[in-house]
Design an enzyme around this catalytic site. Sequence first.
Site, PDB file in Angstrom:
ATOM      1  N   GLY A   9       7.478  -1.370   3.112  1.00  0.00           N
ATOM      2  CA  GLY A   9       7.222  -1.133   4.528  1.00  0.00           C
ATOM      3  C   GLY A   9       6.561  -2.314   5.211  1.00  0.00           C
ATOM      4  O   GLY A   9       5.925  -3.149   4.576  1.00  0.00           O
ATOM      5  N   ARG A  68      13.498  -1.586   0.115  1.00  0.00           N
ATOM      6  CA  ARG A  68      12.738  -0.925  -0.952  1.00  0.00           C
ATOM      7  C   ARG A  68      13.489  -0.903  -2.284  1.00  0.00           C
ATOM      8  O   ARG A  68      13.158  -0.113  -3.167  1.00  0.00           O
ATOM      9  CB  ARG A  68      12.368   0.498  -0.527  1.00  0.00           C
ATOM     10  CG  ARG A  68      11.440   0.539   0.690  1.00  0.00           C
ATOM     11  CD  ARG A  68      11.004   1.951   1.029  1.00  0.00           C
ATOM     12  NE  ARG A  68      10.161   1.999   2.205  1.00  0.00           N
ATOM     13  CZ  ARG A  68       8.845   1.811   2.201  1.00  0.00           C
ATOM     14  NH1 ARG A  68       8.222   1.545   1.063  1.00  0.00           N
ATOM     15  NH2 ARG A  68       8.141   1.886   3.316  1.00  0.00           N
ATOM     16  N   ASP A  92       3.897  -1.280  -5.597  1.00  0.00           N
ATOM     17  CA  ASP A  92       5.162  -1.158  -6.333  1.00  0.00           C
ATOM     18  C   ASP A  92       5.922  -2.477  -6.346  1.00  0.00           C
ATOM     19  O   ASP A  92       6.498  -2.867  -7.368  1.00  0.00           O
ATOM     20  CB  ASP A  92       6.024  -0.056  -5.718  1.00  0.00           C
ATOM     21  CG  ASP A  92       5.424   1.327  -5.934  1.00  0.00           C
ATOM     22  OD1 ASP A  92       4.904   1.573  -7.033  1.00  0.00           O
ATOM     23  OD2 ASP A  92       5.467   2.146  -5.007  1.00  0.00           O
ATOM     24  N   LYS A 117       0.200  -6.743   0.162  1.00  0.00           N
ATOM     25  CA  LYS A 117       0.480  -6.198   1.486  1.00  0.00           C
ATOM     26  C   LYS A 117       0.468  -4.679   1.462  1.00  0.00           C
ATOM     27  O   LYS A 117       1.056  -4.064   0.577  1.00  0.00           O
ATOM     28  CB  LYS A 117       1.851  -6.687   1.945  1.00  0.00           C
ATOM     29  CG  LYS A 117       2.397  -6.007   3.193  1.00  0.00           C
ATOM     30  CD  LYS A 117       3.813  -5.469   3.015  1.00  0.00           C
ATOM     31  CE  LYS A 117       3.873  -4.274   2.112  1.00  0.00           C
ATOM     32  NZ  LYS A 117       5.180  -3.598   2.086  1.00  0.00           N
ATOM     33  N   THR A 118      -0.219  -4.035   2.393  1.00  0.00           N
ATOM     34  CA  THR A 118      -0.064  -2.615   2.700  1.00  0.00           C
ATOM     35  C   THR A 118      -1.080  -2.227   3.748  1.00  0.00           C
ATOM     36  O   THR A 118      -2.260  -2.590   3.640  1.00  0.00           O
ATOM     37  CB  THR A 118      -0.230  -1.691   1.469  1.00  0.00           C
ATOM     38  OG1 THR A 118      -0.258  -0.327   1.912  1.00  0.00           O
ATOM     39  CG2 THR A 118      -1.505  -1.939   0.704  1.00  0.00           C
ATOM     40  N   ASP A 133      -2.087   0.722   4.170  1.00  0.00           N
ATOM     41  CA  ASP A 133      -2.895   1.831   3.646  1.00  0.00           C
ATOM     42  C   ASP A 133      -4.231   1.377   3.072  1.00  0.00           C
ATOM     43  O   ASP A 133      -5.147   2.183   2.924  1.00  0.00           O
ATOM     44  CB  ASP A 133      -2.124   2.582   2.558  1.00  0.00           C
ATOM     45  CG  ASP A 133      -0.985   3.420   3.124  1.00  0.00           C
ATOM     46  OD1 ASP A 133      -0.818   3.428   4.353  1.00  0.00           O
ATOM     47  OD2 ASP A 133      -0.261   4.050   2.341  1.00  0.00           O
TER      48      ASP A 133
END
Length: 545
Positions: free
Chosen positions: A78, A142, A173, A199-200, A202
Amino acid sequence: MISFSPLQIHRLKYQPQLPLLLQDLSVIAANFEKSICLSDSALQEQFPQTFQQPIITFRRGNKKEATPLKVGVVLSGGQAPGGHNVIAGLFDALKQIHPESILLGFLDGPLGILKNTSIELTKMVIDSYRNQGGFDMIGSGRTKIETPAQLEAAMLTVQTLALDGLVIIGGDDSNTNAAILAEYFKQVGVKTSVIGVPKTIDGDLKNEFIDISFGFDTASKIYAECIGNILKDALSAKKYYHFIKLMGRSASHLALECALLTHPNLVFISEEVAEKKQTLQEIVGQITTMICKRAEKNLHYGVILIPEGLIESISEIGALIQKLNELLFSHSEKIEGLLITEEKDNYIISQLTSNEAKTFLALPKEVRDQLLLERDSHGNVQVSKIETERLLIKLVEKELKRLKQEGIYKGTFSPQPQFCGYEGRSGLPSNFDCQYCYALGFVATLLVQSGVTGYMSCLKKLSEPIERWSPMGVPIYRMLQIEKRQGKQKSVIRKFLVDLQGPFFKQYASVRDQWQITDDYRSPGPIQFEGPKNLTEVKPLSLLL
């Protein structure tokens, strides 16, 4: 054809700062720290080539001659604000090392590696995306690279292109895939370095080596602006309860960061709900108790923050979801063969225990349908598609109706569901994310130049001034653990959850009771790019605390 707003055009000219150590790559030398042998035998069996690699730090050394490098980069997973600046950092660092260095961008994520579809990222291309949001320079995807055929296809691509390095910009992941690729390349004698970048939005890709993942700062500020506006609206209209769901599947870092930035009336932290083994009825009870207390003060409005992963943290629903994940994986052919929804429901109910079936049937029909939607690539329910905010509204309405009949509640309840989601993933990155990502690109380049593989590009001391940020390379292996996914034992990067004993959560815990019954609302406003440093250089509270 890209159409730019005046602000986007202005942001193209912003020049991120670099840590002092990264300002002249010609005099940087790598320090290979002492190797530490980690004792997980299951992991060592999967990573025999890379499990003993040392941490790398950098220091000033003697000026050295450099040869051109050819590097490929891929955006995986994402979107997160700042990804384009990682690529810009890679490009500028490569050209600083040698003007004839080449950067290739694989199109549409890891699939571009498998299909060998890429473009050369020239100065003209890079300069059109500096400090811009999104991943549209080369696209993302993905696709997982883990089967023998996929690994072989990736090997063929990097050999055909004669790449010195492959940089994978992604989350936990994606970086696990980077570790698998690096291990495979070493086994078959391919010298291409595989380097990951954290990267994220969240915020759960964090550990003793990674202070914070990029994108979190921008996303939390975008959401906080939205929440602040809604808080002001609630205070103005004085008649709405806003139930706001926020991104954050496994971890509630975004909800907690936004809470401390805006001061809503109630915030659920998934990790706390899971630790206390709270039931759905207890969650509803918390909300209705607060609403009743506020009604006694003639306050018939408020704002409640809900992390998207809350649904999995509620004890009986979490157990049900785990069972459904297993059923939908092991009975997939049977379930897919049932065309009528009612037949699917009946078959699934027949496979559940009596308690699981009772929980399933107690949920509204639309939520049951959402729990049965197609799973993600790991076989897990897509929690962002479960309208937890609407589920809670329905149950709260029902409970308030009962309390009103008993004379306990004397108020009006006008709920409004909201979801702060995808709008936070591709916004113009904050100055912090612009600079952090740009520096991560430089560190990744140094790791490729050093000839190492299976490493994560990292920067420590991020709470300090930029000049003192400390670049390092950390073996991705050191961040891995074994987890059961889709019935198989797999190596994955450990997720960093909210620490309920840490200062960040305790800060919230010390004020949350007061927030429930008062209007201590705070409106942080939009991200500031220019002006006093106390506005433009504000770092995430979770980082500072």
